[in-house]
Write an enzyme that holds these catalytic residues in place. Structure first.
Site, PDB file in Angstrom:
ATOM      1  CG  HIS A 206      -0.242   0.179   2.516  1.00 13.46           C
ATOM      2  ND1 HIS A 206       0.274  -0.879   3.211  1.00 13.46           N
ATOM      3  CD2 HIS A 206       0.044   1.281   3.257  1.00 13.46           C
ATOM      4  CE1 HIS A 206       0.826  -0.449   4.324  1.00 13.46           C
ATOM      5  NE2 HIS A 206       0.717   0.866   4.382  1.00 13.46           N
TER       6      HIS A 206
HETATM    7  C1  UD1 Z   1      -2.398   5.233   5.768  1.00 16.52           C
HETATM    8  C2  UD1 Z   1      -1.155   5.826   6.426  1.00 16.52           C
HETATM    9  C3  UD1 Z   1       0.006   4.855   6.309  1.00 16.52           C
HETATM   10  C4  UD1 Z   1      -0.374   3.482   6.849  1.00 16.52           C
HETATM   11  C5  UD1 Z   1      -1.655   3.002   6.170  1.00 16.52           C
HETATM   12  C6  UD1 Z   1      -2.085   1.721   6.811  1.00 16.52           C
HETATM   13  C7  UD1 Z   1      -0.736   8.251   6.354  1.00 16.52           C
HETATM   14  C8  UD1 Z   1       0.027   9.322   5.672  1.00 16.52           C
HETATM   15  N1  UD1 Z   1      -0.740   7.059   5.748  1.00 16.52           N
HETATM   16  O1  UD1 Z   1      -2.129   5.090   4.384  1.00 16.52           O
HETATM   17  O2  UD1 Z   1       1.094   5.337   7.060  1.00 16.52           O
HETATM   18  O3  UD1 Z   1       0.670   2.589   6.607  1.00 16.52           O
HETATM   19  O4  UD1 Z   1      -2.689   3.975   6.355  1.00 16.52           O
HETATM   20  O5  UD1 Z   1      -3.003   1.005   6.073  1.00 16.52           O
HETATM   21  O6  UD1 Z   1      -1.293   8.484   7.398  1.00 16.52           O
HETATM   22  N2  UD1 Z   1      -9.489   4.358   1.681  1.00 16.52           N
HETATM   23  C9  UD1 Z   1     -10.683   3.684   1.601  1.00 16.52           C
HETATM   24  N3  UD1 Z   1     -11.230   3.238   2.760  1.00 16.52           N
HETATM   25  C10 UD1 Z   1     -10.668   3.441   3.981  1.00 16.52           C
HETATM   26  C11 UD1 Z   1      -9.460   4.146   4.041  1.00 16.52           C
HETATM   27  C12 UD1 Z   1      -8.879   4.601   2.888  1.00 16.52           C
HETATM   28  O7  UD1 Z   1     -11.222   3.478   0.528  1.00 16.52           O
HETATM   29  O8  UD1 Z   1     -11.238   2.982   4.997  1.00 16.52           O
HETATM   30  C13 UD1 Z   1      -8.856   4.815   0.414  1.00 16.52           C
HETATM   31  C14 UD1 Z   1      -9.252   6.218   0.035  1.00 16.52           C
HETATM   32  O9  UD1 Z   1      -9.311   6.276  -1.351  1.00 16.52           O
HETATM   33  C15 UD1 Z   1      -8.051   7.022   0.503  1.00 16.52           C
HETATM   34  C16 UD1 Z   1      -6.900   6.053   0.279  1.00 16.52           C
HETATM   35  O10 UD1 Z   1      -7.449   4.779   0.568  1.00 16.52           O
HETATM   36  O11 UD1 Z   1      -7.904   8.201  -0.204  1.00 16.52           O
HETATM   37  C17 UD1 Z   1      -5.717   6.305   1.158  1.00 16.52           C
HETATM   38  O12 UD1 Z   1      -6.078   6.379   2.534  1.00 16.52           O
HETATM   39  P1  UD1 Z   1      -5.157   7.196   3.572  1.00 16.52           P
HETATM   40  O13 UD1 Z   1      -5.627   6.969   4.957  1.00 16.52           O
HETATM   41  O14 UD1 Z   1      -5.012   8.598   3.129  1.00 16.52           O
HETATM   42  O15 UD1 Z   1      -3.734   6.560   3.341  1.00 16.52           O
HETATM   43  P2  UD1 Z   1      -3.295   5.043   3.343  1.00 16.52           P
HETATM   44  O16 UD1 Z   1      -2.653   4.741   2.043  1.00 16.52           O
HETATM   45  O17 UD1 Z   1      -4.408   4.171   3.801  1.00 16.52           O
HETATM   46  N1  UDP Z   2      -3.445  -6.571   8.462  1.00 17.76           N
HETATM   47  C1  UDP Z   2      -4.755  -7.019   8.602  1.00 17.76           C
HETATM   48  N2  UDP Z   2      -5.458  -7.353   7.466  1.00 17.76           N
HETATM   49  C2  UDP Z   2      -4.910  -7.272   6.225  1.00 17.76           C
HETATM   50  C3  UDP Z   2      -3.583  -6.801   6.100  1.00 17.76           C
HETATM   51  C4  UDP Z   2      -2.883  -6.440   7.240  1.00 17.76           C
HETATM   52  O1  UDP Z   2      -5.264  -7.102   9.723  1.00 17.76           O
HETATM   53  O2  UDP Z   2      -5.597  -7.591   5.245  1.00 17.76           O
HETATM   54  C5  UDP Z   2      -2.707  -6.179   9.687  1.00 17.76           C
HETATM   55  C6  UDP Z   2      -1.293  -6.719   9.838  1.00 17.76           C
HETATM   56  O3  UDP Z   2      -1.291  -8.003  10.420  1.00 17.76           O
HETATM   57  C7  UDP Z   2      -0.665  -5.680  10.754  1.00 17.76           C
HETATM   58  C8  UDP Z   2      -1.350  -4.379  10.333  1.00 17.76           C
HETATM   59  O4  UDP Z   2      -2.516  -4.778   9.620  1.00 17.76           O
HETATM   60  O5  UDP Z   2      -0.986  -5.965  12.096  1.00 17.76           O
HETATM   61  C9  UDP Z   2      -0.465  -3.546   9.460  1.00 17.76           C
HETATM   62  O6  UDP Z   2      -1.182  -2.516   8.884  1.00 17.76           O
HETATM   63  P1  UDP Z   2      -0.776  -1.824   7.519  1.00 17.76           P
HETATM   64  O7  UDP Z   2       0.074  -2.726   6.719  1.00 17.76           O
HETATM   65  O8  UDP Z   2      -2.041  -1.328   6.911  1.00 17.76           O
HETATM   66  O9  UDP Z   2       0.030  -0.544   8.006  1.00 17.76           O
HETATM   67  P2  UDP Z   2       1.565  -0.271   8.353  1.00 17.76           P
HETATM   68  O10 UDP Z   2       1.975  -1.223   9.416  1.00 17.76           O
HETATM   69  O11 UDP Z   2       2.346  -0.406   7.093  1.00 17.76           O
HETATM   70  O12 UDP Z   2       1.574   1.148   8.807  1.00 17.76           O
END
Ligand code: UD1
Ligand code: UDP
Length: 365
Positions: A206
């Site tokens: 992601h």
């Molecule tokens: C965010 C965090 C990242 C973390 C990740 C975990 C920041 C800068 N980024 O990234 O550090 O590793 O979460 O998963 O804080 N969206 C949905 N549904 C949701 C949430 C998001 O559809 O419930 C989509 C939306 O299009 C949104 C995009 O995902 O614009 C990105 O979501 P966002 O929270 O901005 O960043 P992540 O890539 O999820």
């Molecule tokens: N995880 C989950 N479901 C998924 C993928 C990841 O529960 O489909 C869990 C994973 O085991 C870990 C956490 O989500 O505990 C990590 O989150 P993510 O990778 O979104 O964020 P990051 O750690 O990179 O910030």
């Protein structure tokens, strides 16, 4: 009673606050309250973790949703400031490195409310990574910095942070895993996906650096297709990635392939059951690098750097690129990544150490 706000926003936050919440409710004199900023809001990116970890509904929900970095950070600050003025918590605990982490810290610090950062001190030294900015700013202003590993302490000391703000507490993600281990081990998620334990690789991707650039995304999809010829793959697709795959049309490279199972994001217990049954992980997730190190499962991290160097130095994590991924898969499958002891203080008792720190902080007024 001392009121402790636990800030949760995005997927990786819920598993970090869960063991702490359950520990704090057991401690007399403390009232923990969960503040959900709403950064993640889909059922399988948020609600599912409240179910898995048996958490109450958030006491406060800010409902900020998605947006640009400035919008998201600003909206959390504006909404949370009003709550802080009304609720006057004795301590605000933020976790991880997402936009809501830095936003909640900024709002609280400016009102003179005490703050603590759990998972402090991690540095990738890559300022193109949005999380690195969040880490640097949060650590520079939070009052108490709770680190997972010695590199965290050292990074903070190198930045001039005084020793008395730093406490090494260990890795809370291991508490989360141990809390739910028996449930996780009782499941058979591979079977539901027509796979067998020990016969597949698992993918999570992601990071903007991997999925936001269409050429890099295409290259990655082609390499994953190549790897699926050696090892069937299961890929629960993050919403950011799903959006980019659909917009670029690159989803077609992964679809209609018997060796690649695409799913929606999974709940924690389901996902960890898949992790435990996998031959290897291909990921860019921070948390997954730690979970695989603890479990001794080979982890191929598609990144140029990591803010979690102990997972490489002491664990099963190896950094790779789209160009080196296929040969790294061969190495991992040939049993080259040996299991080691988990890093110090990755022992499932971090929440208890943090609770002790919290009691000290709120008793020292
Ligand atoms: C965010 C965090 C990242 C973390 C990740 C975990 C920041 C800068 N980024 O990234 O550090 O590793 O979460 O998963 O804080 N969206 C949905 N549904 C949701 C949430 C998001 O559809 O419930 C989509 C939306 O299009 C949104 C995009 O995902 O614009 C990105 O979501 P966002 O929270 O901005 O960043 P992540 O890539 O999820
Ligand atoms: N995880 C989950 N479901 C998924 C993928 C990841 O529960 O489909 C869990 C994973 O085991 C870990 C956490 O989500 O505990 C990590 O989150 P993510 O990778 O979104 O964020 P990051 O750690 O990179 O910030």
């Amino acid at each position: 009673m001392k009121k402790i706000h636990l800030i949760a926003a995005a997927r990786p936050n819920f598993m970090k606050i869960a063991p702490l919440y359950h520990e704090l409710v057991k401690r007399p004199g403390l009232t923990p309250e969960i503040v959900h900023t709403g950064q993640h809001y889909d059922l399988n990116m948020s609600d599912v973790f409240f179910r898995d970890f048996n958490l109450p509904a958030p006491h406060i929900h800010l409902g900020v949703g998605s947006g640009s970095h400035a919008e998201q950070t600003g909206n959390v600050m504006i909404a949370y400031e009003k709550i802080l003025i009304r609720e006057k918590p004795d301590l605000v605990v933020v976790v991880g490195d997402v936009n809501s982490t830095v936003a909640a810290t900024l709002a609280a610090v400016k009102l003179g409310i005490r703050t603590a950062h759990l998972e402090a001190g991690l540095r990738s030294f890559d300022r193109t990574m949005p999380e690195e900015i969040n880490r640097i700013v949060t650590d520079s202003i939070a009052d108490h910095l709770w680190t997972p590993s010695p590199d965290g302490d050292q990074n903070l000391l190198n930045e001039g942070v005084s020793k008395d703000r730093i406490t090494r507490v260990g890795n809370i993600m291991i508490d989360s895993l141990e809390m739910l281990r028996s449930t996780i081990e009782s499941m058979d998620v591979p079977k539901k996906l027509n796979r067998k334990k020990g016969t597949y690789g698992l993918i999570t991707l992601h990071r903007p650096s991997n999925v936001d650039n269409p050429e890099i995304l295409e290259r990655l999809c082609r390499v994953l297709k190549e790897v699926s010829g050696k090892l069937p793959l299961i890929f629960p697709v993050h919403p950011r990635t799903s959006d980019r795959l659909l917009k670029t049309g690159h989803m077609a490279i992964l679809e209609n392939n018997n060796a690649i199972t695409l799913t929606t994001p999974l709940g924690y217990t389901e996902f960890m059951n898949l992790v435990m049954g996998s031959r290897l992980l291909i990921t860019d997730s921070g948390g997954v690098q730690e979970e695989t190190t603890y479990l001794g499962i080979p982890c191929l991290t598609l990144r140029a750097n990591t803010e979690r160097p102990v997972t490489v130095a002491e664990g099963t994590n190896r950094l790779c690129t789209p160009d080196t991924l296929s040969e790294m898969v061969d190495l991992a499958l040939s049993g080259n990544f040996s299991k080691q002891n988990p890093p110090d203080l990755w022992d499932g008792r971090t929440a208890a150490r943090v609770a002790d720190c919290i009691i000290k902080v709120v008793s020292s007024e």
